[in-house]
Design a protein around this motif. Structure first.
Motif, PDB file in Angstrom:
ATOM      1  N   PRO A  70     -16.459  28.960 -61.514  1.00 20.97           N
ATOM      2  CA  PRO A  70     -15.069  28.693 -61.895  1.00 20.97           C
ATOM      3  C   PRO A  70     -14.947  27.336 -62.570  1.00 20.97           C
ATOM      4  N   ALA A  71     -13.949  27.202 -63.408  1.00 24.33           N
ATOM      5  CA  ALA A  71     -13.738  25.937 -64.122  1.00 24.33           C
ATOM      6  C   ALA A  71     -13.304  24.844 -63.151  1.00 24.33           C
ATOM      7  N   ALA A  72     -13.905  23.690 -63.286  1.00 23.65           N
ATOM      8  CA  ALA A  72     -13.500  22.542 -62.482  1.00 23.65           C
ATOM      9  C   ALA A  72     -12.299  21.873 -63.136  1.00 23.65           C
ATOM     10  N   PRO A  73     -11.421  21.279 -62.353  1.00 26.50           N
ATOM     11  CA  PRO A  73     -10.285  20.568 -62.955  1.00 26.50           C
ATOM     12  C   PRO A  73     -10.771  19.416 -63.818  1.00 26.50           C
ATOM     13  N   VAL A  74     -10.112  19.209 -64.947  1.00 23.63           N
ATOM     14  CA  VAL A  74     -10.472  18.132 -65.862  1.00 23.63           C
ATOM     15  C   VAL A  74      -9.293  17.182 -65.981  1.00 23.63           C
ATOM     16  N   GLU A  75      -9.532  15.943 -65.631  1.00 23.41           N
ATOM     17  CA  GLU A  75      -8.473  14.940 -65.707  1.00 23.41           C
ATOM     18  C   GLU A  75      -8.331  14.437 -67.135  1.00 23.41           C
ATOM     19  N   THR A  89      -3.234  10.323 -77.346  1.00 23.36           N
ATOM     20  CA  THR A  89      -4.608  10.550 -77.788  1.00 23.36           C
ATOM     21  C   THR A  89      -5.527  10.556 -76.577  1.00 23.36           C
ATOM     22  N   LEU A  90      -6.521  11.440 -76.593  1.00 21.81           N
ATOM     23  CA  LEU A  90      -7.406  11.570 -75.445  1.00 21.81           C
ATOM     24  C   LEU A  90      -8.584  10.607 -75.550  1.00 21.81           C
ATOM     25  N   ASP A  91      -8.686   9.725 -74.565  1.00 26.32           N
ATOM     26  CA  ASP A  91      -9.843   8.864 -74.400  1.00 26.32           C
ATOM     27  C   ASP A  91     -11.092   9.750 -74.320  1.00 26.32           C
ATOM     28  N   PRO A  92     -12.223   9.324 -74.931  1.00 25.21           N
ATOM     29  CA  PRO A  92     -13.439  10.143 -74.845  1.00 25.21           C
ATOM     30  C   PRO A  92     -13.929  10.421 -73.435  1.00 25.21           C
ATOM     31  N   GLN A  93     -13.434   9.675 -72.432  1.00 22.38           N
ATOM     32  CA  GLN A  93     -13.857   9.987 -71.079  1.00 22.38           C
ATOM     33  C   GLN A  93     -13.199  11.279 -70.570  1.00 22.38           C
ATOM     34  N   THR A  94     -12.221  11.805 -71.298  1.00 24.41           N
ATOM     35  CA  THR A  94     -11.680  13.128 -70.977  1.00 24.41           C
ATOM     36  C   THR A  94     -12.749  14.172 -71.290  1.00 24.41           C
ATOM     37  N   ALA A  95     -13.194  14.894 -70.288  1.00 23.39           N
ATOM     38  CA  ALA A  95     -14.381  15.738 -70.420  1.00 23.39           C
ATOM     39  C   ALA A  95     -14.180  16.892 -71.398  1.00 23.39           C
ATOM     40  N   PHE A  96     -15.302  17.428 -71.861  1.00 27.14           N
ATOM     41  CA  PHE A  96     -15.341  18.533 -72.822  1.00 27.14           C
ATOM     42  C   PHE A  96     -14.460  19.698 -72.386  1.00 27.14           C
ATOM     43  N   GLY A  97     -14.399  19.963 -71.080  1.00 22.82           N
ATOM     44  CA  GLY A  97     -13.678  21.123 -70.573  1.00 22.82           C
ATOM     45  C   GLY A  97     -12.179  21.086 -70.762  1.00 22.82           C
ATOM     46  N   ARG A  98     -11.634  19.950 -71.221  1.00 22.27           N
ATOM     47  CA  ARG A  98     -10.205  19.879 -71.529  1.00 22.27           C
ATOM     48  C   ARG A  98     -10.029  20.230 -73.003  1.00 22.27           C
ATOM     49  N   HIS A  99      -9.867  21.527 -73.276  1.00 21.16           N
ATOM     50  CA  HIS A  99      -9.692  21.977 -74.653  1.00 21.16           C
ATOM     51  C   HIS A  99      -8.202  21.998 -74.995  1.00 21.16           C
ATOM     52  N   THR A 100      -7.915  21.664 -76.242  1.00 17.09           N
ATOM     53  CA  THR A 100      -6.521  21.571 -76.667  1.00 17.09           C
ATOM     54  C   THR A 100      -6.171  22.638 -77.696  1.00 17.09           C
ATOM     55  N   ILE A 101      -7.024  23.638 -77.841  1.00 12.95           N
ATOM     56  CA  ILE A 101      -6.751  24.824 -78.647  1.00 12.95           C
ATOM     57  C   ILE A 101      -7.189  26.040 -77.851  1.00 12.95           C
ATOM     58  N   ALA A 102      -6.720  27.207 -78.271  1.00 10.23           N
ATOM     59  CA  ALA A 102      -7.112  28.448 -77.603  1.00 10.23           C
ATOM     60  C   ALA A 102      -8.562  28.773 -77.934  1.00 10.23           C
ATOM     61  N   GLY A 103      -9.232  29.393 -76.983  1.00  8.86           N
ATOM     62  CA  GLY A 103     -10.618  29.783 -77.197  1.00  8.86           C
ATOM     63  C   GLY A 103     -11.255  30.234 -75.896  1.00  8.86           C
ATOM     64  N   GLU A 104     -12.558  30.465 -75.951  1.00  7.98           N
ATOM     65  CA  GLU A 104     -13.288  31.038 -74.811  1.00  7.98           C
ATOM     66  C   GLU A 104     -14.415  30.101 -74.398  1.00  7.98           C
ATOM     67  N   GLU A 105     -14.427  29.734 -73.118  1.00  8.08           N
ATOM     68  CA  GLU A 105     -15.523  28.932 -72.588  1.00  8.08           C
ATOM     69  C   GLU A 105     -16.698  29.836 -72.228  1.00  8.08           C
ATOM     70  N   LEU A 106     -17.926  29.338 -72.463  1.00  9.91           N
ATOM     71  CA  LEU A 106     -19.120  30.137 -72.256  1.00  9.91           C
ATOM     72  C   LEU A 106     -20.242  29.281 -71.685  1.00  9.91           C
TER      73      LEU A 106
END
Length: 291
Positions: A70-75, A89-106
């Motif tokens: 399951p996806a972990a929460p991303v701060e 604007t998102l600081d680069p420390q915001t992890a990859f898992g915080r996506h700001t467009i629709a799509g599919e994680e794999l």
């Protein structure tokens, strides 16, 4: 009416942006090659300031599968790009898992390793057939050279110029450095950085810090703190010698303009507002990102 280019660039940050690159891009996971392509793109998701690679899915040497975990929460770590702006604007420390467009994680699955949720298939027609890869789990090469931190942005410049201007750095009334032999580093959308020869720095007042950060343009930075002030933690840094692009600042030391009293040519400079105005600065999913 004339257009100020920095405002134009910053105005695109809420949008999904991409740019093809002519570089040969390779990623590996452990001993396994994940991709080797001449068709990569740089992608900036909305609200992101640093790019990441998207590669043709058909050129992957790995399997993409539905996430096993399951996806972990991303701060989120938002900040303001300039004084008075909203912190969106998102600081680069915001992890990859915080996506700001629709799509599919794999998941990315090789013969020996699985990188959980390390790929993202965006729902955008201009990126059809591409997957975006998390920078962190992989080892990356552009042509035959290692890259660190994140891909280099082709619209981001770093220029270094020698200067004989008098520069003094002080904090709480104590002079920490004074020189007329600084190297001035001009970097897109960032304050000018003054790199000072160690002989002109009061190293006897500073102590080495365990903090390390990486910059795709300049290398890995080591830090110093000034224990004589409660505001002196990780206040100065210098880079290693891995990138020839930054040879002019190798062995030199810079201080955060945002957190010291910087006098240039006899004029006290205003403290700029940037992501590094706070003591810890931004850090990214592949390790902290340097100023």
């Amino acid at each position: 009416m004339a257009t100020k280019l920095s405002q134009l660039i910053m105005g695109t940050i809420p949008q999904l942006r991409y740019e093809p690159t002519a570089k040969r891009v390779r990623a590996s996971l452990g001993r396994d090659t994940v991709v080797d392509t001449l068709q990569a793109c740089l992608v900036w998701e909305p609200r992101r300031i640093t790019p990441i690679f998207a590669v043709p899915e058909q050129e992957l040497h790995a399997e993409l599968t539905a996430p096993a975990l399951p996806a972990a929460p991303v701060e989120e770590h938002p900040f303001a790009l300039r004084e008075g702006a909203a912190p969106t604007t998102l600081d680069p420390q915001t992890a990859f898992g915080r996506h700001t467009i629709a799509g599919e994680e794999l998941d990315v699955v090789t013969a020996t390793t699985t990188a959980s949720r390390a790929a993202f298939r965006p729902e955008d027609p201009d990126l059809a057939g591409y997957v975006v890869l998390n920078f962190n789990p992989f080892n990356w090469l552009e042509d035959d050279e290692e890259i660190i931190g994140h891909p280099r942005d082709p619209f981001h410049r770093v220029d270094i110029r020698a200067s004989s201007v008098d520069v003094e750095v002080a904090l709480d009334g104590v002079s920490l450095a004074r020189t007329n032999g600084a190297q001035l580093l001009y970097e897109t959308l960032l304050p000018v950085r003054y790199y000072i020869p160690p002989a002109d720095v009061r190293l006897d007042l500073l102590e080495e810090s365990p903090k390390r950060t990486v910059c795709p343009y300049k290398g890995e930075a080591s830090y110093w703190s000034y224990p004589g002030s409660g505001k002196g933690r990780n206040i100065a840094w210098g880079y290693d010698r891995r990138f020839l692009d930054a040879a002019q600042i190798h062995g030199l030391i810079s201080f955060f303009n945002e957190r010291v009293d910087l006098t240039v040519g006899g004029v006290l400079q205003p403290r700029p507002v940037s992501p590094w105005s706070r003591p810890d600065g931004p850090s990214g999913p592949s390790g902290p990102v340097a100023p």
